[in-house]
Design a protein around this motif. Structure first.
Motif, PDB file in Angstrom:
ATOM      1  N   PRO A   1       0.824  -1.216   0.000  1.00 54.38           N
ATOM      2  CA  PRO A   1       0.000   0.000   0.000  1.00 54.38           C
ATOM      3  C   PRO A   1       0.858   1.266   0.000  1.00 54.38           C
ATOM      4  CG  PRO A   1      -0.096  -1.120   2.140  1.00 54.38           C
ATOM      5  CD  PRO A   1       0.590  -2.062   1.179  1.00 54.38           C
ATOM      6  N   GLU A   2       2.106   1.133   0.433  1.00 53.12           N
ATOM      7  CA  GLU A   2       3.028   2.281   0.439  1.00 53.12           C
ATOM      8  C   GLU A   2       3.199   2.874  -0.954  1.00 53.12           C
ATOM      9  OE1 GLU A   2       3.618  -0.724   1.733  1.00 53.12           O
ATOM     10  OE2 GLU A   2       3.803  -0.329   3.887  1.00 53.12           O
TER      11      GLU A   2
ATOM     12  N   VAL B   1       0.863   3.182  -3.336  1.00 54.76           N
ATOM     13  CA  VAL B   1      -0.366   3.644  -3.974  1.00 54.76           C
ATOM     14  C   VAL B   1      -0.279   5.113  -4.370  1.00 54.76           C
ATOM     15  CG1 VAL B   1      -2.805   4.095  -3.520  1.00 54.76           C
ATOM     16  CG2 VAL B   1      -1.813   1.896  -2.927  1.00 54.76           C
TER      17      VAL B   1
ATOM     18  N   GLU C   1      14.537  13.827   2.723  1.00 50.22           N
ATOM     19  CA  GLU C   1      14.022  13.060   1.580  1.00 50.22           C
ATOM     20  C   GLU C   1      14.955  13.096   0.375  1.00 50.22           C
ATOM     21  OE1 GLU C   1      11.796  14.870   3.523  1.00 50.22           O
ATOM     22  OE2 GLU C   1      11.131  12.997   4.431  1.00 50.22           O
TER      23      GLU C   1
ATOM     24  N   LEU D   1      12.270   2.065   7.998  1.00 52.71           N
ATOM     25  CA  LEU D   1      11.194   2.958   8.450  1.00 52.71           C
ATOM     26  C   LEU D   1       9.842   2.522   7.882  1.00 52.71           C
ATOM     27  CD1 LEU D   1      12.732   6.545   8.202  1.00 52.71           C
ATOM     28  CD2 LEU D   1      12.561   5.042  10.190  1.00 52.71           C
TER      29      LEU D   1
ATOM     30  N   PHE E   1      10.796   7.100   1.322  1.00 54.66           N
ATOM     31  CA  PHE E   1      10.223   8.446   1.356  1.00 54.66           C
ATOM     32  C   PHE E   1      10.916   9.363   0.356  1.00 54.66           C
ATOM     33  CE2 PHE E   1       9.255   6.525   5.450  1.00 54.66           C
ATOM     34  CZ  PHE E   1       7.878   6.614   5.414  1.00 54.66           C
TER      35      PHE E   1
ATOM     36  N   ARG F   1       9.104   8.646  -2.701  1.00 56.22           N
ATOM     37  CA  ARG F   1       7.771   9.263  -2.678  1.00 56.22           C
ATOM     38  C   ARG F   1       7.834  10.754  -2.928  1.00 56.22           C
ATOM     39  NH1 ARG F   1       2.756   6.186  -1.825  1.00 56.22           N
ATOM     40  NH2 ARG F   1       1.635   7.965  -2.535  1.00 56.22           N
TER      41      ARG F   1
ATOM     42  N   GLN G   1      14.039   9.179  11.619  1.00 57.97           N
ATOM     43  CA  GLN G   1      12.661   8.902  12.024  1.00 57.97           C
ATOM     44  C   GLN G   1      11.688   9.354  10.941  1.00 57.97           C
ATOM     45  OE1 GLN G   1      12.799  11.156  15.717  1.00 57.97           O
ATOM     46  NE2 GLN G   1      12.942   9.259  16.900  1.00 57.97           N
ATOM     47  N   ALA G   2      10.610   8.592  10.813  1.00 60.36           N
ATOM     48  CA  ALA G   2       9.503   9.009   9.946  1.00 60.36           C
ATOM     49  C   ALA G   2       8.382   9.472  10.864  1.00 60.36           C
ATOM     50  CB  ALA G   2       9.036   7.851   9.076  1.00 60.36           C
TER      51      ALA G   2
ATOM     52  N   ARG H   1       4.524  10.878  11.488  1.00 63.60           N
ATOM     53  CA  ARG H   1       3.147  11.078  11.002  1.00 63.60           C
ATOM     54  C   ARG H   1       2.424  11.856  12.095  1.00 63.60           C
ATOM     55  NH1 ARG H   1       4.711   6.263   8.860  1.00 63.60           N
ATOM     56  NH2 ARG H   1       4.222   5.920   6.660  1.00 63.60           N
TER      57      ARG H   1
ATOM     58  N   ALA I   1       6.681  16.364   4.103  1.00 62.67           N
ATOM     59  CA  ALA I   1       7.350  16.301   2.803  1.00 62.67           C
ATOM     60  C   ALA I   1       6.485  15.644   1.737  1.00 62.67           C
ATOM     61  CB  ALA I   1       8.653  15.532   2.941  1.00 62.67           C
ATOM     62  N   THR I   2       5.657  14.720   2.151  1.00 65.12           N
ATOM     63  CA  THR I   2       4.926  13.922   1.180  1.00 65.12           C
ATOM     64  C   THR I   2       3.741  13.281   1.901  1.00 65.12           C
ATOM     65  OG1 THR I   2       5.144  12.095  -0.410  1.00 65.12           O
ATOM     66  CG2 THR I   2       6.457  11.928   1.583  1.00 65.12           C
ATOM     67  N   THR I   3       2.914  12.567   1.155  1.00 66.22           N
ATOM     68  CA  THR I   3       1.866  11.789   1.804  1.00 66.22           C
ATOM     69  C   THR I   3       2.101  10.322   1.495  1.00 66.22           C
ATOM     70  OG1 THR I   3       0.459  12.126  -0.123  1.00 66.22           O
ATOM     71  CG2 THR I   3       0.077  13.573   1.749  1.00 66.22           C
ATOM     72  N   ASP I   4       1.689   9.460   2.397  1.00 71.97           N
ATOM     73  CA  ASP I   4       1.926   8.035   2.184  1.00 71.97           C
ATOM     74  C   ASP I   4       0.727   7.403   1.465  1.00 71.97           C
ATOM     75  OD1 ASP I   4      -0.074   7.518   4.026  1.00 71.97           O
ATOM     76  OD2 ASP I   4       1.303   7.009   5.661  1.00 71.97           O
ATOM     77  N   GLY I   5       0.781   6.089   1.295  1.00 67.51           N
ATOM     78  CA  GLY I   5      -0.263   5.398   0.539  1.00 67.51           C
ATOM     79  C   GLY I   5      -1.637   5.479   1.184  1.00 67.51           C
TER      80      GLY I   5
ATOM     81  N   VAL J   1       3.492  12.894   5.857  1.00 65.83           N
ATOM     82  CA  VAL J   1       4.635  12.259   6.508  1.00 65.83           C
ATOM     83  C   VAL J   1       5.905  13.006   6.137  1.00 65.83           C
ATOM     84  CG1 VAL J   1       4.811  10.561   4.633  1.00 65.83           C
ATOM     85  CG2 VAL J   1       5.870  10.035   6.818  1.00 65.83           C
ATOM     86  N   ALA J   2       6.860  13.024   7.046  1.00 63.89           N
ATOM     87  CA  ALA J   2       8.185  13.569   6.755  1.00 63.89           C
ATOM     88  C   ALA J   2       9.203  12.766   7.543  1.00 63.89           C
ATOM     89  CB  ALA J   2       8.276  15.040   7.138  1.00 63.89           C
ATOM     90  N   THR J   3      10.424  12.717   7.033  1.00 64.80           N
ATOM     91  CA  THR J   3      11.485  12.069   7.787  1.00 64.80           C
ATOM     92  C   THR J   3      12.480  13.141   8.220  1.00 64.80           C
ATOM     93  OG1 THR J   3      12.893  11.697   5.857  1.00 64.80           O
ATOM     94  CG2 THR J   3      11.295   9.978   6.396  1.00 64.80           C
TER      95      THR J   3
ATOM     96  N   ASP K   1       1.362   1.128  10.315  1.00 66.32           N
ATOM     97  CA  ASP K   1       1.081   2.055   9.222  1.00 66.32           C
ATOM     98  C   ASP K   1       0.887   3.483   9.715  1.00 66.32           C
ATOM     99  OD1 ASP K   1       1.113   0.050   7.297  1.00 66.32           O
ATOM    100  OD2 ASP K   1      -1.030  -0.355   7.494  1.00 66.32           O
TER     101      ASP K   1
ATOM    102  N   ARG L   1       8.188   6.505  13.698  1.00 61.61           N
ATOM    103  CA  ARG L   1       8.893   5.237  13.477  1.00 61.61           C
ATOM    104  C   ARG L   1      10.337   5.597  13.247  1.00 61.61           C
ATOM    105  NH1 ARG L   1       6.728   0.408   9.639  1.00 61.61           N
ATOM    106  NH2 ARG L   1       8.735  -0.438  10.228  1.00 61.61           N
TER     107      ARG L   1
END
Lengths: 473, 285
Positions: A127-128, A130, A256, A284, A299, A302, B22-23, B25, B51-55, B60-62, B241, B246
């Motif tokens: 799903p990561e 998508v 990133e 991660l 990431f 992404r 670390q990531a 959310r 920074a971005t969005t996940d699925g 989310v950002a690291t 998720d 994390r």
């Protein structure tokens, strides 16, 4: 030996030599036995010197033992190769379109052409991934398509390897060794070269630089390290491409953006040819304890700053249960009839297929859906009663995890064995490179089952390799 | 309700770590029922935008801290206006088909005892009522006891122990709803004091997909559907998720964690910082 009579020997050895093998036949007949024995020893010395080794997990003894190399080449006429090549291109286009689709609009699931559950409830569906757009919509940049042949015009795809297929170093090295041993043979034969594989691979990787890449992309090869069974190949390919071979500890992701550490500081990395499985690539996201990849790689992808080749999640296309549907993918995405055939496959998650499999198990090859490398597999006609009983128990307990296929009469090619020359079964793994365009170096890796009658060509199960010739005319 | 959130997380290392990645959310995803007025995440005093969005659609950002790292301090300051929608969640960015949330994960693996728990809920037509009953069953079987479970505890393990924290309630609620054929997911967020017996805290609950309603939150730990005291941050199949943080660290030996959350009801404050949750939201409020 009536069984033998039905088997297609690609050379037509010994009495009905097929045209592509005319030169090889003349060459074999002209070589005195003692010179052949000498050349075989020479080949072994060359391989030792080159250093091709392959650790075999289940066997003890010398972990650096050589994969046996057989001197007699496997030959394909140009026309034979052209029809295969078209089929491979078509198949890999469909596989990439499928992977892109399942991580975007899922049209093929909505159209009910592939069962939704098979994709969504599959550990290889990530799903990561998508709604992430990748350069040229490519996911499996390097695909190894395992093919078998059963007659002059009959080929089947045995399986698609869309994650981190290995073996291409043997393709290149086998040719190099053959050319060193028999230079005069190559002067006469007109064999399509394979030595430029590294160039083609690098071009492919550069063509999928991420959207935020500025200038010439920096490409590196990420290996799990020297303890990996394919480490030699990783070093070989990095060398062929003239790029850095890195381990996870050499990479660093900040804001990133991925960097590689070197003596001169940090260098930005744009494309990673990674030979590490999804589960270990980014702690991660996947296994938190993994020290093989580097935290943040996913990431960076992404955020449009990095391309991983092959992409995370490409494995959804090479699951053995998804395999059944590849011909449907060709029709659905390309609107064409598939040029390459699948082996008719029984899906044991269906009660009627399971019943058929159990009733005919002594004639079938049964494979674990998530297995690879010839492990978790039963070759019915060659299995003992006890092996069948054990396997049937596993199969009954978890029918969803298995598929079954008829035992194909794989073609043979003459091979040196203890007693002289004898036919041995072969398969073929061509490597298909996808970037802005598809590139295929003619031929591929031919694996040969060295045991008499054996159909299992995996090197972990006693297989060897041959040089694969595609004739230029 | 105007909520002002201050959430500080400090990671300390027994000896200086070589590198910490670390990531995070920690930014609220857009949804109905909450309007983000201001939101800022600082790492060691420096603002970190997402920074971005996940699925799953979560921002989310690291971040990476290099060199001799003694500690990492993450501060979240947010100001949100909430309303009570009885748990119904709309306006979210949905990238995955609802049926994807029918399938189990290692943390929400269904064993015989979870199957049995789900089976005790009568099969009534009113799905909302059925989920409320399931919610109460989950809470009855799982005492709220801190410190007996951790982030790696599965729903089945928590049920076998008979105790857990909100994360375990959320996992068990999601796992048992899936047994009954309802897509279910895990949600992380905040809960402010005001729900009886609850302190302001990072919190977790489940969302169940119910025909005609869409996603509906169920907080089994407190036996209610989320209301104006809740702020929704991230979602996923399970804790992995949607985890707020994390991370991995090289060197540093053991890592200890200190968390403080305070949430107050305040009058409206001027906007500051990025607010991803605001995107496309005003029309839905």
């Amino acid at each position: 030996m009536s069984e033998r009579a039905a088997i297609f020997d690609e050379m037509g050895w010994p009495d009905h030599i097929r045209p592509p093998y005319a030169l090889v036949d003349a060459w074999l007949k002209s070589l005195p036995a003692e010179q052949l024995a000498l050349k075989r020893r020479e080949a072994e010395v060359l391989f030792r010197r080159i250093g091709i080794t392959f650790a075999v997990y289940t066997e003890g003894g010398d972990p650096e033992r050589l994969i046996p190399f057989d001197l007699i080449p496997r030959v394909m006429a140009q026309a034979e190769w052209q029809s295969l090549r078209k089929g491979l291109e078509q198949r890999v286009r469909a596989l990439n379109a499928f992977i892109h689709d399942v991580y975007h609009d899922r049209e093929i699931l909505k159209a009910d052409r592939i069962p939704e559950r098979l994709v969504l409830n599959n550990p290889q569906f990530r799903p990561e991934m998508v709604d992430l757009d990748l350069p040229h919509n490519v996911y499996t940049h390097i695909a190894g398509i395992d093919m078998v042949r059963t007659g002059p015009d009959e080929y089947y795809v045995l399986e698609d390897n869309c994650r981190t297929p290995s073996g291409v170093s043997y393709m290149v090295e086998n040719r190099e060794v053959m050319m060193r041993l028999f230079p005069e043979l190559f002067r006469r034969a007109g064999v399509a070269p394979v030595a430029h594989y590294g160039d083609e691979l690098l071009e492919t990787l550069r063509s999928v630089a991420p959207p935020n890449c500025q200038g010439e992309p920096t490409v590196v090869l990420l290996t799990p390290g020297i303890h990996n069974s394919a480490y030699y190949e990783h070093a070989f390919l990095a060398d062929e491409m003239g790029i850095d071979l890195v381990e996870g500890a050499d990479l660093l992701v900040k804001n990133e953006i991925c960097y590689m550490r070197s003596t001169s500081g940090l260098t930005r990395v744009d494309v990673i040819y990674r030979r590490i499985d999804d589960d270990y690539i980014d702690p991660l996201v996947f296994r938190p304890e993994s020290m093989l990849g580097a935290p943040g790689l996913h990431f960076a992808t992404r955020a449009g700053n990095l391309t991983l080749a092959n992409a995370i999640g490409a494995g959804i296309a090479d699951d053995k249960a998804v395999y059944i549907h590849v011909p449907e993918m060709v029709r659905f995405y390309l609107g064409e009839e598939p040029l390459l055939q699948n082996v008719p496959t029984h899906d044991c998650s269906k009660p009627e297929d399971l019943a058929y499999t159990l009733a005919h198990i002594d004639q079938l090859v049964v494979k674990a859906v998530h297995g690879s490398g010839g492990y978790g597999m039963l070759v019915g006609p060659h299995a003992s009663k006890a092996e069948i009983e054990t396997f049937v128990a596993q199969l009954r307990a978890r029918p969803h995890d298995y598929v079954a296929q008829p035992t194909l009469a794989l073609s043979t090619v003459p091979t040196f064995v203890e007693s002289g020359i004898a036919p041995r079964h072969v398969d073929l793994r061509p490597f298909v490179l996808s970037g802005e365009q598809i590139r295929i170096v003619p031929g591929g890796l031919t694996r040969v089952a060295l045991r008499d009658g054996s159909l299992v060509v995996n090197s972990s199960q006693g297989g060897g390799t041959k040089d694969t010739w595609v004739l230029e005319r | 309700m105007h909520l002002s959130i201050q959430h500080r997380t400090v990671y300390r290392y027994a000896e200086p770590a070589l590198r910490v990645t670390q990531a995070l959310r920690l930014w609220p995803a857009a949804c109905t029922g909450q309007r983000v007025i201001g939101w800022q995440v600082d790492v060691d005093g420096k603002a970190l935008p997402y920074a971005t969005t996940d699925g799953f659609g979560n921002p989310v950002a690291t971040h990476t801290a290099d060199g001799a790292v003694d500690q990492v301090r993450i501060d979240v300051q947010g100001h949100v206006e909430t309303e009570d929608l009885h748990g119904v969640v709309g306006g979210t960015l949905e990238r995955l088909p609802v049926r994807f949330f029918l399938f189990e994960t290692p943390l929400t693996h269904v064993d015989e005892s979870i199957r049995e728990l789900a089976g005790q809920v009568p099969s009534i037509n009113d799905a909302i009522e059925r989920m409320h009953r399931l919610c109460n069953h989950v809470r009855d079987r799982l005492d709220y006891v801190a410190g007996e479970t951790d982030s790696a505890t599965t729903a089945a393990e928590a049920l076998a122990n008979g105790s857990g924290v909100c994360q375990d309630h959320a996992h068990l609620m999601a796992a048992s709803a899936r047994v009954l054929g309802f897509p279910a997911r895990y949600v992380s967020g905040y809960l402010c004091a005001g729900v009886e017996g609850a302190e302001a805290a990072s919190h977790a609950w489940a969302e169940i997909h119910i025909a005609d309603f869409g996603w509906v939150g169920f907080d089994a730990a407190n036996r209610i559907c989320p209301n104006e005291h809740y702020v929704r941050i991230a979602c996923g199949r399970d804790y992995h998720d949607a985890a707020p943080v994390r991370g991995v660290h090289r060197g540093g030996r053991s890592e200890t964690l200190e968390v403080s959350v305070s949430i107050s009801e305040t009058p409206a404050m001027p906007t500051r910082g990025g607010s991803p949750g605001n995107r496309g939201q005003s029309a839905q409020q």
